[in-house]
Design an enzyme around this catalytic site. Sequence first.
Site, PDB file in Angstrom:
ATOM      1  N   ASN A  93       0.803  -1.237   0.000  1.00 54.51           N
ATOM      2  CA  ASN A  93       0.000   0.000   0.000  1.00 54.51           C
ATOM      3  C   ASN A  93       0.833   1.282   0.000  1.00 54.51           C
ATOM      4  O   ASN A  93       0.293   2.368  -0.194  1.00 54.51           O
ATOM      5  CB  ASN A  93      -0.950   0.015   1.203  1.00 54.51           C
ATOM      6  CG  ASN A  93      -2.031  -1.057   1.084  1.00 54.51           C
ATOM      7  OD1 ASN A  93      -2.178  -1.688   0.043  1.00 54.51           O
ATOM      8  ND2 ASN A  93      -2.777  -1.274   2.150  1.00 54.51           N
ATOM      9  N   ASN A 107      -4.704  -0.003  -3.680  1.00 57.69           N
ATOM     10  CA  ASN A 107      -3.962   0.949  -2.842  1.00 57.69           C
ATOM     11  C   ASN A 107      -2.503   1.119  -3.260  1.00 57.69           C
ATOM     12  O   ASN A 107      -1.911   2.170  -3.048  1.00 57.69           O
ATOM     13  CB  ASN A 107      -4.039   0.534  -1.367  1.00 57.69           C
ATOM     14  CG  ASN A 107      -5.427   0.751  -0.809  1.00 57.69           C
ATOM     15  OD1 ASN A 107      -6.129   1.691  -1.182  1.00 57.69           O
ATOM     16  ND2 ASN A 107      -5.852  -0.137   0.085  1.00 57.69           N
TER      17      ASN A 107
END
Length: 199
Positions: free
Chosen positions: A70, A116
């Site tokens: 992420n 993400n």
Amino acid sequence: MLIIAGLGNPESKYLKNRHNAGFMTLDVIAALHGFGPWREKFQSAISEGLVQTISGPKKALLMKPLTYYNNSGLAVRAAADFYRVGPEAVTVFHDELDLAPGKFRLKAGGGHGGNNGIRSIAAHIGPDFRRGRIGIGHPGDKNMVTSYVLSDFPKADAVWFETLTDAIARSFPLLAGGEFDAFQTRVTHLAPAPGGQEE
């Protein structure tokens, strides 16, 4: 310098997860094209090499961010800043929930689609980089997505995944040479999606 990033998570427990499809793809590219040994730089494991393209040899940097999936943008930004290149020099290989298992699509720019890792890279270098989207399918329920992407590929999927990563690696000189449509066509030809599934 071409920057080729693969998305994944660095710990051994994540090694064969669907979310580590990008890391695994880079391993195959590095092995097939004789890239240098993996070492740490730019908050990543990196491997450098030369790729023979239609217009001559091109330098490429393969990078597996160690910042966790992420936050991949931190690492990609560090490499892009160091080599003074813009997003057009960056290609990111990653797992894609919105494509059927075994489908592959090369796409430039666009939104992050809830990914993400892609969101992080876009936030750091802008959205205009290429994405090599490796279809893993969707579990059917958004509440199951996290456990799905953090699970290993089942044995049945290993067959198409190995075929696809081999096709990407064999077609890599076309990507490095800027022949993006030819790259997509050759990958699809060498590794058609199982069952002829469409998106």
